[in-house]
Design an enzyme around this catalytic site. Structure first.
Site, PDB file in Angstrom:
ATOM      1  N   ASP A  68      -4.319 -33.056 -53.303  1.00  0.00           N
ATOM      2  CA  ASP A  68      -3.092 -33.339 -52.555  1.00  0.00           C
ATOM      3  C   ASP A  68      -2.000 -32.482 -53.188  1.00  0.00           C
ATOM      4  O   ASP A  68      -1.665 -32.660 -54.364  1.00  0.00           O
ATOM      5  CB  ASP A  68      -2.773 -34.833 -52.698  1.00  0.00           C
ATOM      6  CG  ASP A  68      -1.466 -35.221 -52.036  1.00  0.00           C
ATOM      7  OD1 ASP A  68      -0.634 -34.342 -51.759  1.00  0.00           O
ATOM      8  OD2 ASP A  68      -1.280 -36.428 -51.808  1.00  0.00           O
ATOM      9  N   VAL A  69      -1.445 -31.546 -52.418  1.00  0.00           N
ATOM     10  CA  VAL A  69      -0.491 -30.591 -53.020  1.00  0.00           C
ATOM     11  C   VAL A  69       0.785 -31.252 -53.526  1.00  0.00           C
ATOM     12  O   VAL A  69       1.529 -30.651 -54.295  1.00  0.00           O
ATOM     13  CB  VAL A  69      -0.109 -29.431 -52.060  1.00  0.00           C
ATOM     14  CG1 VAL A  69      -1.296 -28.553 -51.753  1.00  0.00           C
ATOM     15  CG2 VAL A  69       0.565 -29.950 -50.795  1.00  0.00           C
ATOM     16  N   ASN A  95       0.582 -23.175 -47.375  1.00  0.00           N
ATOM     17  CA  ASN A  95       0.467 -23.432 -45.940  1.00  0.00           C
ATOM     18  C   ASN A  95       0.451 -24.924 -45.591  1.00  0.00           C
ATOM     19  O   ASN A  95       0.896 -25.296 -44.507  1.00  0.00           O
ATOM     20  CB  ASN A  95      -0.819 -22.766 -45.419  1.00  0.00           C
ATOM     21  CG  ASN A  95      -1.231 -23.300 -44.066  1.00  0.00           C
ATOM     22  OD1 ASN A  95      -0.696 -22.894 -43.028  1.00  0.00           O
ATOM     23  ND2 ASN A  95      -2.166 -24.255 -44.054  1.00  0.00           N
ATOM     24  N   TYR A 166      11.594 -32.969 -41.663  1.00  0.00           N
ATOM     25  CA  TYR A 166      10.778 -31.745 -41.618  1.00  0.00           C
ATOM     26  C   TYR A 166      11.675 -30.502 -41.703  1.00  0.00           C
ATOM     27  O   TYR A 166      11.418 -29.582 -42.487  1.00  0.00           O
ATOM     28  CB  TYR A 166       9.966 -31.754 -40.321  1.00  0.00           C
ATOM     29  CG  TYR A 166       9.023 -30.590 -40.104  1.00  0.00           C
ATOM     30  CD1 TYR A 166       7.813 -30.511 -40.792  1.00  0.00           C
ATOM     31  CD2 TYR A 166       9.326 -29.581 -39.185  1.00  0.00           C
ATOM     32  CE1 TYR A 166       6.928 -29.461 -40.560  1.00  0.00           C
ATOM     33  CE2 TYR A 166       8.452 -28.531 -38.950  1.00  0.00           C
ATOM     34  CZ  TYR A 166       7.258 -28.474 -39.637  1.00  0.00           C
ATOM     35  OH  TYR A 166       6.386 -27.429 -39.400  1.00  0.00           O
ATOM     36  N   LYS A 170      11.718 -27.678 -44.604  1.00  0.00           N
ATOM     37  CA  LYS A 170      11.394 -26.277 -44.314  1.00  0.00           C
ATOM     38  C   LYS A 170      12.568 -25.361 -44.669  1.00  0.00           C
ATOM     39  O   LYS A 170      12.369 -24.237 -45.155  1.00  0.00           O
ATOM     40  CB  LYS A 170      11.001 -26.113 -42.844  1.00  0.00           C
ATOM     41  CG  LYS A 170       9.671 -26.775 -42.478  1.00  0.00           C
ATOM     42  CD  LYS A 170       8.511 -26.211 -43.286  1.00  0.00           C
ATOM     43  CE  LYS A 170       7.154 -26.590 -42.711  1.00  0.00           C
ATOM     44  NZ  LYS A 170       6.030 -26.130 -43.547  1.00  0.00           N
TER      45      LYS A 170
HETATM   46  P1  NAD Z   1      -2.279 -28.546 -39.284  1.00  0.00           P
HETATM   47  O1  NAD Z   1      -1.781 -29.950 -39.250  1.00  0.00           O
HETATM   48  O2  NAD Z   1      -3.300 -28.133 -38.283  1.00  0.00           O
HETATM   49  O3  NAD Z   1      -2.806 -28.179 -40.737  1.00  0.00           O
HETATM   50  C1  NAD Z   1      -2.091 -28.541 -41.859  1.00  0.00           C
HETATM   51  C2  NAD Z   1      -3.071 -28.635 -43.005  1.00  0.00           C
HETATM   52  O4  NAD Z   1      -2.366 -29.078 -44.168  1.00  0.00           O
HETATM   53  C3  NAD Z   1      -4.182 -29.650 -42.746  1.00  0.00           C
HETATM   54  O5  NAD Z   1      -5.410 -29.088 -43.119  1.00  0.00           O
HETATM   55  C4  NAD Z   1      -3.816 -30.805 -43.648  1.00  0.00           C
HETATM   56  O6  NAD Z   1      -4.931 -31.550 -44.107  1.00  0.00           O
HETATM   57  C5  NAD Z   1      -3.143 -30.060 -44.806  1.00  0.00           C
HETATM   58  N1  NAD Z   1      -2.323 -30.942 -45.606  1.00  0.00           N
HETATM   59  C6  NAD Z   1      -1.357 -31.813 -45.178  1.00  0.00           C
HETATM   60  N2  NAD Z   1      -0.856 -32.472 -46.230  1.00  0.00           N
HETATM   61  C7  NAD Z   1      -1.492 -32.005 -47.335  1.00  0.00           C
HETATM   62  C8  NAD Z   1      -1.405 -32.299 -48.707  1.00  0.00           C
HETATM   63  N3  NAD Z   1      -0.552 -33.224 -49.176  1.00  0.00           N
HETATM   64  N4  NAD Z   1      -2.208 -31.630 -49.580  1.00  0.00           N
HETATM   65  C9  NAD Z   1      -3.074 -30.689 -49.124  1.00  0.00           C
HETATM   66  N5  NAD Z   1      -3.202 -30.375 -47.826  1.00  0.00           N
HETATM   67  C10 NAD Z   1      -2.425 -31.029 -46.943  1.00  0.00           C
HETATM   68  O7  NAD Z   1      -0.975 -27.640 -39.190  1.00  0.00           O
HETATM   69  P2  NAD Z   1      -0.763 -26.111 -38.764  1.00  0.00           P
HETATM   70  O8  NAD Z   1      -0.211 -26.136 -37.405  1.00  0.00           O
HETATM   71  O9  NAD Z   1      -1.987 -25.316 -39.046  1.00  0.00           O
HETATM   72  O10 NAD Z   1       0.437 -25.734 -39.740  1.00  0.00           O
HETATM   73  C11 NAD Z   1       0.272 -24.958 -40.918  1.00  0.00           C
HETATM   74  C12 NAD Z   1       1.647 -24.694 -41.502  1.00  0.00           C
HETATM   75  O11 NAD Z   1       2.459 -24.012 -40.550  1.00  0.00           O
HETATM   76  C13 NAD Z   1       2.404 -25.967 -41.871  1.00  0.00           C
HETATM   77  O12 NAD Z   1       3.158 -25.752 -43.033  1.00  0.00           O
HETATM   78  C14 NAD Z   1       3.322 -26.174 -40.676  1.00  0.00           C
HETATM   79  O13 NAD Z   1       4.473 -26.914 -41.020  1.00  0.00           O
HETATM   80  C15 NAD Z   1       3.648 -24.737 -40.314  1.00  0.00           C
HETATM   81  N6  NAD Z   1       4.066 -24.578 -38.925  1.00  0.00           N
HETATM   82  C16 NAD Z   1       3.205 -24.815 -37.875  1.00  0.00           C
HETATM   83  C17 NAD Z   1       3.658 -24.632 -36.572  1.00  0.00           C
HETATM   84  C18 NAD Z   1       2.794 -24.834 -35.387  1.00  0.00           C
HETATM   85  O14 NAD Z   1       3.284 -24.677 -34.245  1.00  0.00           O
HETATM   86  N7  NAD Z   1       1.516 -25.172 -35.534  1.00  0.00           N
HETATM   87  C19 NAD Z   1       4.970 -24.236 -36.338  1.00  0.00           C
HETATM   88  C20 NAD Z   1       5.817 -24.015 -37.423  1.00  0.00           C
HETATM   89  C21 NAD Z   1       5.347 -24.182 -38.712  1.00  0.00           C
END
Ligand code: NAD
Length: 270
Positions: A68-69, A95, A166, A170
């Site tokens: 857990d990060v 990420n 959030y 960010k």
């Molecule tokens: P997702 O929810 O599909 O994946 C996020 C991953 O982070 C998952 O594998 C989850 O298990 C992991 N995670 C969450 N909490 C954690 C923790 N405490 N320790 C370790 N791992 C943890 O999300 P995504 O859409 O692939 O997003 C990836 C990144 O991009 C994130 O930081 C998100 O905020 C950012 N983001 C995504 C979008 C989008 O449209 N999908 C837009 C802007 C920013």
């Protein structure tokens, strides 16, 4: 070998690497020749499957690490295990992310801290662990360099209802990037923020369906929802030698979403 392994010999850590944008980044860094540590929080099976596929392509080139990060002890233990596997870190991709849509007045303390800890404390803890290793690695070998990429969001500067915590996290992580770039430059470490718009992943698949994809096409100047490769290809480029002079920068990867906020004026017609 593809002939374009510009990250050959690099050791990369991708947090939240078992799905979505993280999985895409894992795959593209691996394709570019890196050895990849795939961090996951709970999806051991998914992470194991990805790592299995990558090791079929190049033996011992990927390994899954549960942590857990937002937990300092788990993060420290993960980096120690990565040391035992590959002896250091050249690339860190912060990420892992988490969102919890709630009206500002209804955000509980628990929700606030979980969102802040995952999206901000996590990158801080991983940056310290990776940065301390990079400090000694790159001081000893000035020809090499390290890279830290933080995943932010368009909501680091444009607020959105339901995402006060959030957006705050960010926005702060984007500033953490700048501080990292400033403080680690002397160790030849670069840091960059990549801020996606709407990218099709499990995080927002339902939301896109609920609003209707046609509405995203209207909102986004490039007229499509982003795909994970739109982000992962940019991240890989930023990790490579072509981006050697890029640090402290903030890049939106959003199809122009941020530029299309004035919706009310259709002039001039063409
Ligand atoms: P997702 O929810 O599909 O994946 C996020 C991953 O982070 C998952 O594998 C989850 O298990 C992991 N995670 C969450 N909490 C954690 C923790 N405490 N320790 C370790 N791992 C943890 O999300 P995504 O859409 O692939 O997003 C990836 C990144 O991009 C994130 O930081 C998100 O905020 C950012 N983001 C995504 C979008 C989008 O449209 N999908 C837009 C802007 C920013």
């Amino acid at each position: 070998m593809t002939g374009n392994e510009y990250l050959q010999g690099k050791r990369a850590v991708v947090t939240g690497g078992s799905r979505g944008i993280g999985e895409a980044i894992v795959r593209v860094l691996h394709h570019a020749g890196a050895k990849v540590a795939v961090n996951y929080r709970s999806s051991a099976d998914r992470a194991g499957r990805i790592v299995g596929e990558l090791n079929e392509i190049r033996p011992n080139s990927a390994r899954a690490f549960g942590a857990d990060v937002s937990d300092p002890k788990e993060v420290a233990a993960m980096f120690s295990s990565i040391d035992e596997w590959v002896g250091g870190v050249d690339v860190l991709i912060n990420n892992a992310g988490y969102e919890d849509c709630r009206h500002l007045l209804d955000i509980s303390y628990e929700s606030w801290t979980k969102v802040l800890h995952t999206n901000l404390t996590g990158p801080f803890l991983c940056t310290q662990e990776a940065g301390r290793r990079m400090e000694t690695q790159f001081r000893a070998d000035s020809a090499s360099s390290g890279v830290i990429i933080n995943l932010s969001s368009i909501h680091d500067s444009v607020p959105r209802k339901g995402f006060a915590h959030y957006s705050a996290a960010k926005s702060a992580v984007a500033m953490l990037t700048k501080a990292t770039a400033l403080e680690l430059a002397e160790y030849n470490v670069r840091a960059v923020t990549v801020a996606p718009g709407a990218i099709r992943t499990d995080m927002n698949r339902e939301e896109i369906a609920q609003f209707g994809e046609h509405r995203f096409r209207e909102w986004i100047p490039l007229s499509r929802v982003g795909e994970t490769h739109d982000v992962s290809e940019l991240v890989a480029f930023l990790c490579g030698p072509q981006a050697a002079y890029v640090t402290g920068s903030h890049l939106y990867v959003d199809g122009g979403y941020m530029q299309g906020l004035v919706q009310y004026d259709p002039r001039p017609p063409r």
